[in-house]
Design an enzyme around this catalytic site. Structure first.
Site, short mmCIF file in Angstrom:
data_model
loop_
_atom_site.label_atom_id
_atom_site.label_comp_id
_atom_site.label_asym_id
_atom_site.label_seq_id
_atom_site.Cartn_x
_atom_site.Cartn_y
_atom_site.Cartn_z
N VAL A 12 -20.76 7.98 -55.45
CA VAL A 12 -19.64 7.45 -56.22
C VAL A 12 -18.61 8.54 -56.50
CG1 VAL A 12 -18.96 6.33 -58.38
CG2 VAL A 12 -21.06 5.63 -57.22
N ARG A 37 -27.20 22.41 -59.19
CA ARG A 37 -27.44 22.34 -57.75
C ARG A 37 -26.16 22.08 -56.97
NH1 ARG A 37 -31.36 17.62 -56.22
NH2 ARG A 37 -29.49 16.49 -56.91
N SER A 38 -25.25 21.30 -57.56
CA SER A 38 -24.00 20.95 -56.88
C SER A 38 -22.90 21.98 -57.09
CB SER A 38 -23.50 19.59 -57.37
OG SER A 38 -24.44 18.57 -57.08
N ARG A 98 -22.72 0.56 -72.03
CA ARG A 98 -22.14 -0.75 -71.67
C ARG A 98 -22.27 -1.79 -72.77
NH1 ARG A 98 -24.67 -0.77 -65.60
NH2 ARG A 98 -23.12 0.58 -64.62
N CYS A 128 -22.44 -2.84 -60.85
CA CYS A 128 -21.74 -3.21 -59.63
C CYS A 128 -21.82 -4.71 -59.35
CB CYS A 128 -22.27 -2.41 -58.45
SG CYS A 128 -24.07 -2.46 -58.27
N SER A 158 -26.76 1.30 -50.64
CA SER A 158 -25.74 2.09 -51.34
C SER A 158 -25.86 2.00 -52.85
CB SER A 158 -24.35 1.62 -50.91
OG SER A 158 -24.18 0.24 -51.22
N GLY A 159 -26.44 0.90 -53.34
CA GLY A 159 -26.58 0.75 -54.79
C GLY A 159 -27.51 1.78 -55.40
N ARG A 233 -33.11 -6.09 -53.10
CA ARG A 233 -32.63 -5.00 -52.24
C ARG A 233 -32.83 -5.40 -50.79
NH1 ARG A 233 -29.53 -1.39 -54.24
NH2 ARG A 233 -31.06 -0.63 -55.76
N HIS A 240 -22.57 -5.11 -51.34
CA HIS A 240 -23.49 -6.08 -51.91
C HIS A 240 -23.00 -7.49 -51.65
CE1 HIS A 240 -25.49 -2.80 -53.62
NE2 HIS A 240 -25.18 -2.92 -54.90
#
Length: 332
Positions: A12, A37-38, A98, A128, A158-159, A233, A240
């Site tokens: 994302v 790490r990134s 949320r 999503c 991808s989810g 899934r 999706h």
């Protein structure tokens, strides 16, 4: 204007960079943040190289106007105060906030005004599957109030993120080569399979993913609508799909529904059964809209409609929706 991306190296986060550049988002500076790490990785934005900084509790968000966060609920909860301390609007893609009463949950095609009231400086991006369903539901809600929805989702790898997409591709290679299939990101092998579980089960037998669709839809639409979901899934790589049945207070004809879908923002009508034209995830990955087809009256209920939708989970289901929220606020 300065924008930040938290979780910049994830699927994302990378989509945020693409969407911001494609839409010419009016930011003079983009700051990238990630885990230890990134940190140090570099990405190109508008021809310039940007380096990921480690997310820390410091003053790195001073001067940031919008912070797009997609690093998981735990990170969002821990760093929300740090991110918003100097006035940044945090548009969060995780499930952390949320359902908090003082955090708006926004789909721009449905309830953009909710984003204006954000006492904590946080706006939540919905799940999503909820986002793409609500975009379609709003078109019908404007014709007649929707009482209830039954939905089955067909959710791509991808989810579960970039590593899950890579695992699905690897599983197919392993199967074709006659090798042992490695399973790490999913509870079972996904290649050549369907898994009728996304997230953990709750006490009522529904998964958390399914309950998100119930609760989030009601909050976004400010409605008593009831949603019963089964989330599955599937071995698609990206985008999706959802099979939706709904019941309205008064009958809505197929013709009325088609006209409403065709005119609704964020939707594209793709419904020519005689020509075998209907939305399919293979062909709609990377697209911005939600596509709708297979529109038909329910055979058992005069107030029932059934239809099929497909949307790119990483774009409209995540990064694009968040950027659209920011664009709405800028326009106001």
């Amino acid at each position: 204007m300065t924008a930040a991306i938290v979780g910049a190296s994830g699927a994302v986060g990378q989509e945020f960079l693409r969407v911001l550049e494609e839409r010419d988002f009016p930011a003079d500076e983009i700051r990238l943040f990630g885990s230890a790490r990134s940190a140090g990785r570099s990405y190109t934005f508008r021809g310039k190289s940007l380096t990921v900084k480690e997310l820390r509790h410091n003053d790195d968000f001073r001067g940031v106007d919008f912070a797009f966060t997609s690093a998981g609920a735990g990170v969002s909860r821990e760093f929300a105060g740090t991110i918003t301390r100097y006035g940044a609007i945090m548009i969060d893609n995780s499930s952390a906030f949320r359902m908090d009463e003082d955090v708006p949950l926004v789909v721009p095609e449905a309830n953009p005004e909710d984003a204006l009231n954000r006492p904590r400086g946080i706006i939540a991006n919905p799940n999503c599957t909820t986002i793409q369903m609500v975009v379609a539901l709003m078109a019908i809600e404007r014709l007649s109030h929707i009482r209830r929805v039954r939905v089955s989702t067909y959710q791509a790898a991808s989810g579960a993120g970039a590593q899950a997409m890579a695992e699905l591709e690897q599983q197919y290679r392993q199967l074709l080569a006659g090798e042992e299939v490695k399973v790490e990101k999913f509870p079972y092998q996904l290649a050549y399979n369907l898994i009728p579980q996304i997230d953990v089960f709750t006490d009522n037998g529904y998964t958390k993913e399914e309950m998100k669709m119930y609760n989030e839809t009601r909050k976004i639409m400010h409605s008593d609508i009831r949603v019963s979901a089964t989330c599955v899934r599937v071995p698609a790589l990206r985008s999706h799909s959802e099979s939706i049945w709904l019941e309205t207070e008064r009958p809505v004809s197929v013709e009325q529904a088609r006209e409403a879908f065709a005119a609704a923002p964020g939707l594209v009508l793709m419904d020519e059964p005689a020509l075998k034209q209907y939305p399919m995830p293979l062909y709609l990955a990377g697209k911005d809209p939600v596509y709708v087809g297979r529109i038909r009256k329910d055979l058992t209920d005069d107030c029932g409609l059934a239809f099929w939708i497909v949307g790119d989970q990483i774009r409209k289901g995540a990064a694009l929706n968040a950027v659209q929220i920011a664009e709405y606020l800028i326009s106001r």
